[in-house]
Design a protein around this motif. Structure first.
Motif, short mmCIF file in Angstrom:
data_model
loop_
_atom_site.label_atom_id
_atom_site.label_comp_id
_atom_site.label_asym_id
_atom_site.label_seq_id
_atom_site.Cartn_x
_atom_site.Cartn_y
_atom_site.Cartn_z
N ASN A 135 10.99 -41.25 54.18
CA ASN A 135 10.26 -41.46 52.94
C ASN A 135 10.43 -40.32 51.95
O ASN A 135 10.10 -40.48 50.78
CB ASN A 135 8.77 -41.65 53.25
N VAL A 136 10.95 -39.18 52.38
CA VAL A 136 11.10 -38.03 51.49
C VAL A 136 12.58 -37.66 51.43
O VAL A 136 13.21 -37.38 52.44
CB VAL A 136 10.28 -36.82 52.02
N SER A 137 13.12 -37.67 50.22
CA SER A 137 14.53 -37.29 50.06
C SER A 137 14.65 -35.77 50.12
O SER A 137 13.66 -35.04 49.97
CB SER A 137 15.07 -37.79 48.72
N ILE A 138 15.85 -35.31 50.36
CA ILE A 138 16.10 -33.87 50.43
C ILE A 138 15.78 -33.23 49.08
O ILE A 138 15.17 -32.16 49.02
CB ILE A 138 17.55 -33.60 50.85
N GLU A 139 16.15 -33.89 48.00
CA GLU A 139 15.89 -33.36 46.67
C GLU A 139 14.39 -33.24 46.41
O GLU A 139 13.92 -32.26 45.85
CB GLU A 139 16.54 -34.25 45.59
N LYS A 140 13.64 -34.26 46.83
CA LYS A 140 12.19 -34.23 46.65
C LYS A 140 11.57 -33.11 47.49
O LYS A 140 10.64 -32.43 47.03
CB LYS A 140 11.59 -35.59 47.05
N ALA A 141 12.09 -32.89 48.68
CA ALA A 141 11.58 -31.81 49.54
C ALA A 141 11.81 -30.45 48.89
O ALA A 141 10.93 -29.59 48.91
CB ALA A 141 12.25 -31.86 50.91
N VAL A 142 12.98 -30.26 48.27
CA VAL A 142 13.28 -29.00 47.58
C VAL A 142 12.28 -28.78 46.44
O VAL A 142 11.75 -27.68 46.27
CB VAL A 142 14.73 -28.98 47.04
N ILE A 143 11.99 -29.84 45.70
CA ILE A 143 11.04 -29.74 44.58
C ILE A 143 9.64 -29.41 45.08
O ILE A 143 8.96 -28.53 44.54
CB ILE A 143 11.04 -31.06 43.76
N ILE A 144 9.19 -30.12 46.10
CA ILE A 144 7.85 -29.89 46.65
C ILE A 144 7.73 -28.47 47.19
O ILE A 144 6.73 -27.78 46.94
CB ILE A 144 7.53 -30.92 47.75
N LEU A 145 8.73 -28.02 47.93
CA LEU A 145 8.69 -26.66 48.48
C LEU A 145 8.70 -25.61 47.38
O LEU A 145 7.97 -24.62 47.44
CB LEU A 145 9.85 -26.45 49.45
N SER A 146 9.49 -25.83 46.34
CA SER A 146 9.57 -24.85 45.25
C SER A 146 8.26 -24.77 44.48
O SER A 146 7.88 -23.69 44.01
CB SER A 146 10.72 -25.15 44.30
N LYS A 147 7.54 -25.90 44.36
CA LYS A 147 6.23 -25.88 43.71
C LYS A 147 5.23 -25.04 44.49
O LYS A 147 4.25 -24.58 43.94
CB LYS A 147 5.69 -27.30 43.56
N ASN A 148 5.50 -24.87 45.79
CA ASN A 148 4.62 -24.08 46.65
C ASN A 148 5.19 -22.69 46.93
O ASN A 148 4.79 -22.02 47.89
CB ASN A 148 4.36 -24.83 47.95
N GLY A 149 6.15 -22.27 46.12
CA GLY A 149 6.68 -20.92 46.22
C GLY A 149 7.70 -20.70 47.31
O GLY A 149 7.98 -19.56 47.68
N ILE A 150 8.27 -21.77 47.84
CA ILE A 150 9.26 -21.66 48.91
C ILE A 150 10.61 -22.09 48.35
O ILE A 150 10.82 -23.26 48.01
CB ILE A 150 8.89 -22.52 50.12
N GLN A 151 11.53 -21.15 48.22
CA GLN A 151 12.84 -21.44 47.66
C GLN A 151 13.84 -21.73 48.78
O GLN A 151 14.11 -20.88 49.62
CB GLN A 151 13.34 -20.25 46.82
N VAL A 152 14.34 -22.97 48.81
CA VAL A 152 15.32 -23.37 49.82
C VAL A 152 16.44 -24.15 49.13
O VAL A 152 16.25 -24.71 48.06
CB VAL A 152 14.68 -24.24 50.92
N ASP A 153 17.59 -24.17 49.78
CA ASP A 153 18.66 -25.01 49.27
C ASP A 153 18.61 -26.35 50.01
O ASP A 153 17.75 -26.57 50.87
CB ASP A 153 20.03 -24.32 49.41
N GLU A 154 19.52 -27.25 49.68
CA GLU A 154 19.48 -28.59 50.27
C GLU A 154 19.72 -28.57 51.77
O GLU A 154 19.11 -29.35 52.51
CB GLU A 154 20.49 -29.50 49.57
N LYS A 155 20.57 -27.67 52.24
CA LYS A 155 20.84 -27.56 53.68
C LYS A 155 19.59 -27.14 54.43
O LYS A 155 19.25 -27.72 55.47
CB LYS A 155 21.97 -26.55 53.92
#
Length: 54
Positions: free
Chosen positions: A7-27
């Protein structure tokens, strides 16, 4: 690892994590999602405890 319903795409996960101060790449986001799907798949809801006394 295959999940029928992701239900959650990798792109959406990156966005959600970045909104919470967690910077990750797609991998890294893919690894995090796989871990979360694995945990949710293996999670057993707590069963009702039997009462010892009526």
């Amino acid at each position: 690892m295959n999940f029928i319903e992701k239900n959650v795409s990798i792109e959406k996960a990156v966005i959600i994590l970045s909104k919470n101060g967690i910077q990750v790449d797609e991998k890294e986001a893919k690894i995090i999602l796989e871990l979360l799907y694995l945990v949710s798949k293996n999670y057993d809801k707590p069963k009702e405890k039997k009462k010892l006394y009526p």
